[in-house]
Every structure is written in structure tokens, then in C-alpha cells.
Scaffold this active site. Structure first.
Site, PDB file in Angstrom:
ATOM      1  N   CYS A  79       0.813  -1.221   0.000  1.00 12.85           N
ATOM      2  CA  CYS A  79       0.000   0.000   0.000  1.00 12.85           C
ATOM      3  C   CYS A  79       0.845   1.269   0.000  1.00 12.85           C
ATOM      4  CB  CYS A  79      -0.982   0.022   1.170  1.00 12.85           C
ATOM      5  SG  CYS A  79      -0.340   0.720   2.695  1.00 12.85           S
ATOM      6  N   TYR A 302      -0.506  31.076   6.951  1.00 14.92           N
ATOM      7  CA  TYR A 302      -1.058  29.768   6.569  1.00 14.92           C
ATOM      8  C   TYR A 302      -1.868  29.233   7.758  1.00 14.92           C
ATOM      9  CZ  TYR A 302       2.889  30.338   3.369  1.00 14.92           C
ATOM     10  OH  TYR A 302       3.801  30.835   2.477  1.00 14.92           O
ATOM     11  N   GLU A 323      -4.782  33.067   5.298  1.00 16.21           N
ATOM     12  CA  GLU A 323      -4.960  31.750   4.681  1.00 16.21           C
ATOM     13  C   GLU A 323      -5.604  31.948   3.307  1.00 16.21           C
ATOM     14  OE1 GLU A 323      -5.253  28.201   3.380  1.00 16.21           O
ATOM     15  OE2 GLU A 323      -4.374  28.342   5.370  1.00 16.21           O
ATOM     16  N   ASP A 371       3.205  28.048   9.116  1.00 21.13           N
ATOM     17  CA  ASP A 371       2.908  26.619   8.984  1.00 21.13           C
ATOM     18  C   ASP A 371       2.555  26.359   7.521  1.00 21.13           C
ATOM     19  OD1 ASP A 371       2.278  23.982   9.335  1.00 21.13           O
ATOM     20  OD2 ASP A 371       0.522  24.318  10.599  1.00 21.13           O
ATOM     21  N   CYS A 398       5.906  20.560   7.576  1.00 24.58           N
ATOM     22  CA  CYS A 398       5.549  19.171   7.248  1.00 24.58           C
ATOM     23  C   CYS A 398       6.531  18.573   6.243  1.00 24.58           C
ATOM     24  CB  CYS A 398       4.124  19.104   6.706  1.00 24.58           C
ATOM     25  SG  CYS A 398       3.867  20.084   5.211  1.00 24.58           S
TER      26      CYS A 398
END
Length: 443
Positions: A79, A302, A323, A371, A398
Site C-alpha cells: 500500500c 497559513y 490563509e 505553517d 511538514c
């Protein structure tokens, strides 16, 4: 030594790659060995050769690492999700820390020591959002690694049990057609389940290639925690799961969840971190390390649905959130209202221009949280952050690679005081980071 495809070698695994593969060297030439662990000796088979490196699979593990475990998932190899399920959880945390440290050592002037990865006590069933593709054979599953073939999954260890039960129930009782990517025909494309872990509220989104109504009466009766059911109409031939067209057929079209002391309203297209347990740790850490004061003016770039800004609001004078997604800002304003926060303003816009516009209006933050998405910060925003000479800058990332790229551009003005990885995506190779920056004393 000339290395060619289909050659076999016995190698020592000396490190990990960014995607969790083992790394071996033959005369200085790098080979990424899928599924191998650092410290193992393996017989390998070369499956792909490039100028700078090659990829190999294991033929035999000659010396096995004590960090290797039997996987608890039958489908993880196919997967492409939990690619680290064959490794002890503690070791996966160190792999992530070391990957971030390698980037620091390679890219930054300040070779700061990366902190230990903050992990979970129970790294299972942690995702509050699940998207299940639907097979023509009427089962839900997950896409195979690097393809759109759907693998039937008996039990996913990172999705919640209730989300899997709901998705299976919908498909097993579906009496209409299933979408076919090749022909573009058929109705049911995907099922998305979002959950409020603190509230036990569930959102069910049925992604359809058309506007045909769905009778949700039996579904709601079977799963009483479902607060809202939505049809998302996606008629485009695209890999993007959700369109912007939502038809609410039951409930209000949103659910609520709590992070810390705050309530957050979540709609189908809202960005909301998928691991709320780790997210709360990440936001608390970010606010704590910022050492905010009551007179501070803060920008939350963000900002999504306003989570970080709302966490910071009680410590400061004013927060401005930016945003680009309009629905997220609508939700953010609602979240400020439901939490009785009156010192926060949200605006819609691309950070690159909207942040500049805010500064041109005379607003001068002394603390900023960023972010960004995986692509990181744009050059204009970095230029603005450097010219502001902030007392504190908190970068939540991230993507460690774009984080380091951006820190390279910031470290002439700011000292990097602290980098900590946070394991929001357990048993995968993804890792979040919190980086704390302070203005250099000579600036």
C-alpha cells in the site's frame, strides 16, 4: 567496480534514506535497499541503476537487526502507507530524527543538534480523517504504492475502526454504480470520514461523479455518532479527491472537535491536522517556545481554520491570521467566535501578497508563526520575515527538506535555537518539525 541491473551483492547497511530504505555503499556508490535496516548484512539484487545511485531489493538477510519486527499488517508492503511497519516504533522515531539531523548537517551553517522525536504512547488508529477509494468489485481499500490499483484492506492500523466500519457499510449496501477512472463513468468515487476525537462527532462525505441523492437514513441509524452526511460532487477526471461543491443531506455540514481548551469547527474541505493528539503537543510546544508576552502582536501565516493563532491568542495583545482557502477563513472566524476570542483577525489571501499588504497598512508583528504547505515559504515572505527582524519566529513544517532550504535563507538574520521532530504520521516516513528562531543579538 561496475554495478549493473540484476547484479547481486552482499552488503552492510550503514544508514537510512529519507524514505526509510537502508543505505549501502559499494566503492563509494550509493545503493538504496528497500526494507533493509541499519546494521544488517544482506544479499541484494539490483533492480534499478542510475548514474548517482541504485535501488535494490533484499534476497536474503544474513545478519538481522534486533530493531526488525514482524509486521502486524498484511498489506503494508503493497500500500505504500506505513513503510516502516517492519521496524520497532522507537527506532522509527530515531530514523526520523536522524533524517532531519542529516539535512541540518548538509544545509545549515549552524549545525544545531536536533532534539529527540516526540512520539505517541499508542501509535495506532490515530488518524481523524480517512479517504477510502472504492473498487468496482465493491470494496473499500487504499491505493497501491505508486499506482491507482485499489488494495482491499482487512484492517488498517492507522485509521480508526469506526471509519473503516462506516466505509465498508456504505459500499456493501450501495445499490448504484461505482466510478471507473478509465471510462469516467459510474457514480461512487470515494468515501471520506472525518472524526472529532474529543467530541465523538463523525462526518461522512460521499464523493460522487454526479448529484444523485443518497438515502442516509439507514446509515445514520446504524452509526448514531454521524452528525452530518454530505455529497461532494466531483465530475472531473482528476486525482484531487474533493471538489468545492458540497451538498449537505443530513446535519449542518460540519463537525466540531477540541484541541486543548478550544473548540474547532471542521467542514469537508477544511485543513485540520489528522493526528489531534500530536497536534496538541505540537501547538503547545510552539506557543511555549515562543515565550509570548501580553503586549505581543502575532501573525499566523497559513493559518488554516485558525488553530495556532487561537492557541496563542490568550497570551498576546493581537493575532492576525492569513490563509488562501476562503472556506478555512470562514471556519476560522467561526472558531474565534465559538471560543469567545475577540483579539484575532482573519483574512483570505495568498501569504506572499497578503502578508505584504498587512505590513503596508502599518501592522508590525514582533512574533510570527508559519505553517506552510510542503513547498515551504516563498521568497517574498522570507524577505519580509528578515526585514521585520522579529523577536521570535516559529516555523512549523511538514517537509524537512523545504524547512532547511528556508532556514538557510533566514539564518543570516536569525539564530536557530531549537528543532524538534514530531511524529504525527506514525510508521510512515513523514515527519513534522517545530523550529524556533530568534533575532541575532547583533541585529
Amino acid at each position: 567496480m561496475e554495478i549493473n541491473k540484476n547484479d547481486e551483492y552482499v552488503v552492510d547497511i550503514i544508514d537510512y534514506g529519507a524514505n526509510g530504505e537502508g543505505i549501502a555503499k559499494i566503492d563509494g556508490y550509493t545503493i538504496f535497499v528497500i526494507g533493509a535496516l541499519k546494521g544488517e548484512k544482506c544479499k541484494i539484487h539490483i533492480i534499478k541503476k542510475l548514474t548517482s545511485h541504485a535501488f535494490a531489493k533484499i534476497v536474503e538477510i544474513i545478519n538481522k537487526s534486533n530493531k526488525r519486527v514482524d509486521s502486524d499488517c498484511r498489506t503494508f508492503k503493497r500500500c505504500g502507507g506505513c513503510t516502516l511497519r517492519h521496524i520497532t516504533y522507537k527506532e522509527t522515531l530515531e530514523i526520523k530524527r536522524q533524517n532531519v539531523q542529516n539535512l541540518v548537517n548538509k544545509m545549515l551553517k549552524n549545525k544545531i543538534q536536533v532534539q529527540e522525536t516526540i512520539g505517541m504512547d499508542n501509535p495506532f488508529n490515530y488518524r481523524n480523517k480517512a479517504i477510502y477509494p472504492v473498487s468496482k468489485e465493491k470494496y473499500v481499500g487504499i491505493f497501491a504504492n505508486r499506482s491507482h490499483d485499489i488494495i482491499q484492506v482487512e484492517e488498517c492500523k492507522i485509521q480508526t475502526k469506526i471509519s473503516q466500519e462506516i466505509a465498508k457499510y456504505i459500499v456493501e449496501n450501495w445499490d448504484d454504480s461505482i466510478y471507473d477512472e478509465k471510462t469516467g463513468k459510474g457514480l461512487l468515487r470515494n468515501i471520506m470520514i472525518r472524526e472529532g476525537f474529543a467530541t465523538n462527532e463523525i462526518m461522512c462525505v460521499i464523493v460522487q461523479n454526479g448529484r444523485k441523492m443518497y438515502n442516509a437514513e439507514k446509515l445514520i441509524k446504524k452509526f448514531p455518532n454521524i452528525k452530518t452526511v454530505i455529497i461532494n460532487v466531483n465530475t472531473k477526471n482528476t486525482n484531487v479527491v474533493l471538489s468545492n461543491e458540497n451538498i449537505v443531506i443530513y446535519g449542518d455540514g460540519y463537525i466540531e472537535d477540541k484541541l486543548g481548551d478550544y473548540t474547532f469547527k471542521i467542514s469537508p474541505n477544511s485543513f485540520y491536522q489528522v493526528n489531534p493528539i500530536q497536534t496538541e503537543k505540537m501547538y503547545n510546544l510552539s506557543v511555549e517556545k515562543a515565550k509570548l508576552k501580553k503586549e505581543d502582536i502575532v501573525c499566523d501565516l497559513y493559518c488554516g481554520i485558525g488553530t495556532i493563532g487561537i492557541f496563542a491568542s490568550k497570551f498576546v495583545k493581537k493575532v492576525y491570521g492569513i490563509e488562501i482557502v476562503e472556506q478555512a477563513i470562514i471556519d476560522a472566524k467561526g472558531n474565534a467566535k465559538v471560543n469567545n476570542i475577540d483579539n484575532i483577525e482573519f483574512s483570505v489571501g495568498d501569504v506572499e501578497t497578503a502578508f505584504s499588504n498587512l505590513l503596508q497598512k502599518g501592522i508590525r508583528p514582533n512574533a510570527v508563526f508559519v505553517d506552510p504547505p510542503r513547498k515551504g515559504l516563498d521568497n517574498k515572505t522570507i524577505e519580509n520575515l528578515c526585514s521585520l527582524k522579529l523577536e521570535k519566529l516559529i516555523y512549523i513544517s511538514c517537509n524537512p527538506a523545504t524547512l532547511m532550504r528556508d532556514l538557510q535563507k533566514l539564518e543570516d538574520v536569525y539564530d536557530i535555537k531549537f528543532i524538534v521532530p514530531i511524529d504525527n504520521f506514525c510508521y510512515t516516513t513523514h515527519v513534522e518539525c517545530v523550529a524556533v528562531l530568534q533575532l541575532k543579538q547583533d541585529r
